[in-house]
Write a protein that holds these residues in place. Structure first.
Motif, PDB file in Angstrom:
ATOM      1  N   GLU A 186       0.837  -1.211   0.000  1.00 14.69           N
ATOM      2  CA  GLU A 186       0.000   0.000   0.000  1.00 14.69           C
ATOM      3  C   GLU A 186       0.866   1.254   0.000  1.00 14.69           C
ATOM      4  OE1 GLU A 186      -2.566  -0.317   3.358  1.00 14.69           O
ATOM      5  OE2 GLU A 186      -3.959  -1.721   2.389  1.00 14.69           O
ATOM      6  N   LEU A 187       1.959   1.227   0.743  1.00 11.78           N
ATOM      7  CA  LEU A 187       2.853   2.383   0.773  1.00 11.78           C
ATOM      8  C   LEU A 187       3.556   2.558  -0.574  1.00 11.78           C
ATOM      9  CD1 LEU A 187       4.039   4.671   2.424  1.00 11.78           C
ATOM     10  CD2 LEU A 187       5.822   3.105   3.222  1.00 11.78           C
ATOM     11  N   MET A 188       3.978   1.452  -1.185  1.00  9.43           N
ATOM     12  CA  MET A 188       4.629   1.533  -2.494  1.00  9.43           C
ATOM     13  C   MET A 188       3.656   2.064  -3.547  1.00  9.43           C
ATOM     14  SD  MET A 188       7.762   0.734  -2.041  1.00  9.43           S
ATOM     15  CE  MET A 188       7.594   1.492  -0.412  1.00  9.43           C
ATOM     16  N   GLU A 189       2.393   1.677  -3.443  1.00  8.01           N
ATOM     17  CA  GLU A 189       1.388   2.176  -4.378  1.00  8.01           C
ATOM     18  C   GLU A 189       1.201   3.685  -4.200  1.00  8.01           C
ATOM     19  OE1 GLU A 189      -3.291   1.406  -5.667  1.00  8.01           O
ATOM     20  OE2 GLU A 189      -2.352   0.165  -4.107  1.00  8.01           O
ATOM     21  N   GLU A 190       1.201   4.122  -2.965  1.00 10.86           N
ATOM     22  CA  GLU A 190       1.090   5.560  -2.686  1.00 10.86           C
ATOM     23  C   GLU A 190       2.277   6.323  -3.264  1.00 10.86           C
ATOM     24  OE1 GLU A 190       1.495   8.502   1.178  1.00 10.86           O
ATOM     25  OE2 GLU A 190       0.633   6.496   1.474  1.00 10.86           O
ATOM     26  N   PHE A 191       3.475   5.796  -3.064  1.00 12.85           N
ATOM     27  CA  PHE A 191       4.675   6.435  -3.595  1.00 12.85           C
ATOM     28  C   PHE A 191       4.668   6.427  -5.126  1.00 12.85           C
ATOM     29  CE2 PHE A 191       7.642   5.687   0.298  1.00 12.85           C
ATOM     30  CZ  PHE A 191       6.894   6.599   1.008  1.00 12.85           C
ATOM     31  N   SER A 192       4.159   5.338  -5.686  1.00  9.61           N
ATOM     32  CA  SER A 192       4.121   5.228  -7.147  1.00  9.61           C
ATOM     33  C   SER A 192       3.240   6.315  -7.754  1.00  9.61           C
ATOM     34  CB  SER A 192       3.589   3.845  -7.546  1.00  9.61           C
ATOM     35  OG  SER A 192       3.421   3.748  -8.949  1.00  9.61           O
ATOM     36  N   LYS A 193       2.113   6.559  -7.144  1.00 10.14           N
ATOM     37  CA  LYS A 193       1.214   7.608  -7.639  1.00 10.14           C
ATOM     38  C   LYS A 193       1.893   8.975  -7.548  1.00 10.14           C
ATOM     39  CE  LYS A 193      -3.088   5.192  -6.432  1.00 10.14           C
ATOM     40  NZ  LYS A 193      -4.294   5.208  -5.565  1.00 10.14           N
ATOM     41  N   LEU A 241       5.138   9.597  -7.596  1.00  2.84           N
ATOM     42  CA  LEU A 241       6.207   9.674  -8.596  1.00  2.84           C
ATOM     43  C   LEU A 241       5.647   9.934  -9.994  1.00  2.84           C
ATOM     44  CD1 LEU A 241       8.505   6.754  -7.365  1.00  2.84           C
ATOM     45  CD2 LEU A 241       9.045   9.205  -7.330  1.00  2.84           C
ATOM     46  N   LYS A 242       4.520   9.344 -10.296  1.00  4.87           N
ATOM     47  CA  LYS A 242       3.894   9.567 -11.605  1.00  4.87           C
ATOM     48  C   LYS A 242       3.459  11.020 -11.753  1.00  4.87           C
ATOM     49  CE  LYS A 242       2.171   4.859 -12.393  1.00  4.87           C
ATOM     50  NZ  LYS A 242       0.976   3.984 -12.502  1.00  4.87           N
ATOM     51  N   LEU A 243       2.898  11.568 -10.671  1.00  5.01           N
ATOM     52  CA  LEU A 243       2.487  12.974 -10.714  1.00  5.01           C
ATOM     53  C   LEU A 243       3.692  13.890 -10.938  1.00  5.01           C
ATOM     54  CD1 LEU A 243      -0.138  13.132  -7.811  1.00  5.01           C
ATOM     55  CD2 LEU A 243      -0.593  13.291 -10.266  1.00  5.01           C
ATOM     56  N   GLU A 244       4.839  13.489 -10.422  1.00  2.00           N
ATOM     57  CA  GLU A 244       6.050  14.297 -10.568  1.00  2.00           C
ATOM     58  C   GLU A 244       6.818  13.974 -11.852  1.00  2.00           C
ATOM     59  OE1 GLU A 244       8.306  13.597  -7.067  1.00  2.00           O
ATOM     60  OE2 GLU A 244       6.834  14.504  -5.695  1.00  2.00           O
ATOM     61  N   GLY A 245       6.293  13.002 -12.606  1.00  2.00           N
ATOM     62  CA  GLY A 245       6.950  12.630 -13.858  1.00  2.00           C
ATOM     63  C   GLY A 245       8.264  11.907 -13.652  1.00  2.00           C
ATOM     64  N   ARG A 246       8.404  11.205 -12.552  1.00  2.00           N
ATOM     65  CA  ARG A 246       9.655  10.505 -12.251  1.00  2.00           C
ATOM     66  C   ARG A 246       9.473   8.999 -12.392  1.00  2.00           C
ATOM     67  NH1 ARG A 246      10.969  12.602  -6.382  1.00  2.00           N
ATOM     68  NH2 ARG A 246      12.771  11.219  -6.671  1.00  2.00           N
ATOM     69  N   SER A 247      10.581   8.285 -12.573  1.00  2.00           N
ATOM     70  CA  SER A 247      10.556   6.832 -12.765  1.00  2.00           C
ATOM     71  C   SER A 247      10.201   6.122 -11.460  1.00  2.00           C
ATOM     72  CB  SER A 247      11.915   6.342 -13.257  1.00  2.00           C
ATOM     73  OG  SER A 247      11.950   4.925 -13.270  1.00  2.00           O
TER      74      SER A 247
END
Length: 290
Positions: A245-252, A254-260
């Motif tokens: 759940e935390l990785m999913e939160e971080f993934s979202k 990172l996507k908003l920031e345009g990062r890998s």
């Protein structure tokens, strides 16, 4: 150097003495062996503050010795060894004894004497959880059911001293005895479960954010997190769920920031490390079955 446990043994069968010496010599214990009730009681009375457990195998002397100990308000963990038949078919200890010292004594069949170390650990574990010692009257005659009073302060002082000694001798093993099943995650109501998970998620987030920081602060947080998981008996699957759940939160984010998102793969090490810490705590703390 760790403190050994101090044990007093009363036995009137000569066959049992060498067997106890053989099995106890493999344990970090010191012990005194008696075949005379009066000498045994004198030793216990003199060293009651230092003794950690009593072991009995005394057919005719057992009940009188137990009664005298209770009359003197001497309360200690106790193991009662019954029978001397080496036949494995007779190795199952009886469920009741008819004896009374405390209702939490541990019964061990003589055929299973090799398990004396485990029986002593069990007796101590039960003693540490003892709330209000009262005679177990179900199988006793009226003459044996006298009102014995052991003050709560006396019991508490003894428990604290033994607990401190266990911590010194056994380290993590003493931690296991402090777990309260009523606080296990599966026994909590919904609100309590949410509170526990909220705290653990907050701790885990901090672990992840500090994990690759060279300051080493994450180690302390990992210990705190693992301790919380251990005392609530939380399953590993719940830890994995918290991580995902935390990785999913971080993934979202990172996507908003345009990062890998590739950086998140490194945090698999965090999950592995936390689970390894938990496994080690269980390995070092849970008493061996027996």
């Amino acid at each position: 150097m760790s403190a050994p446990l101090s044990i007093a043994i009363l036995a009137d069968s000569p066959e049992i003495s060498p067997l106890l010496a053989q099995y106890l010599s493999a344990e970090p214990h010191v012990w005194r062996y008696f075949d005379d009730e009066l000498k045994f009681l004198a030793h216990v009375e003199a060293d009651k503050q230092e003794l950690d457990c009593l072991v009995f195998q005394a057919q005719s002397q057992l009940l009188p010795a137990l009664d005298r100990l209770y009359d003197r308000c001497i309360l200690l963990p106790i193991v009662i060894v019954l029978g001397l038949d080496a036949n494995p078919a007779n190795s199952t200890p009886p469920t009741t004894t008819g004896y009374v010292y405390q209702p939490y004594e541990v019964i061990l069949a003589a055929a299973n004497l090799s398990e004396i170390g485990s029986a002593i650990d069990k007796a101590i574990a039960k003693f540490l959880k003892l709330d209000s010692p009262t005679p177990a009257a179900d199988n006793l005659q009226t003459s044996q059911i006298e009102s014995h009073i052991v003050t709560p302060n006396f019991l508490l002082q003894k428990q604290r001293r033994l607990s401190d000694k266990l911590k010194e001798r056994l380290g993590y093993l003493a931690v296991y005895y402090k777990r309260n099943p009523r606080q296990f995650f599966r026994h909590l109501d919904r609100a309590q479960k949410e509170e526990v998970l909220t705290d653990l998620k907050s701790q885990y987030r901090k672990i992840v954010l500090d994990y690759f920081d060279e300051s080493g602060e994450s180690n302390e947080t990992i210990d705190e997190f693992v301790s919380g998981v251990f005392f609530t008996d939380l399953s590993v699957s719940e830890i994995v769920k918290i991580h995902m759940e935390l990785m999913e939160e971080f993934s979202k984010q990172l996507k908003l920031e345009g990062r890998s998102e590739d950086i998140l793969l490194d945090y698999r090490l965090t999950l592995i490390d936390v689970i390894a810490h938990l496994c080690e705590l269980y390995r070092r703390s849970v008493p061996q079955a027996g």
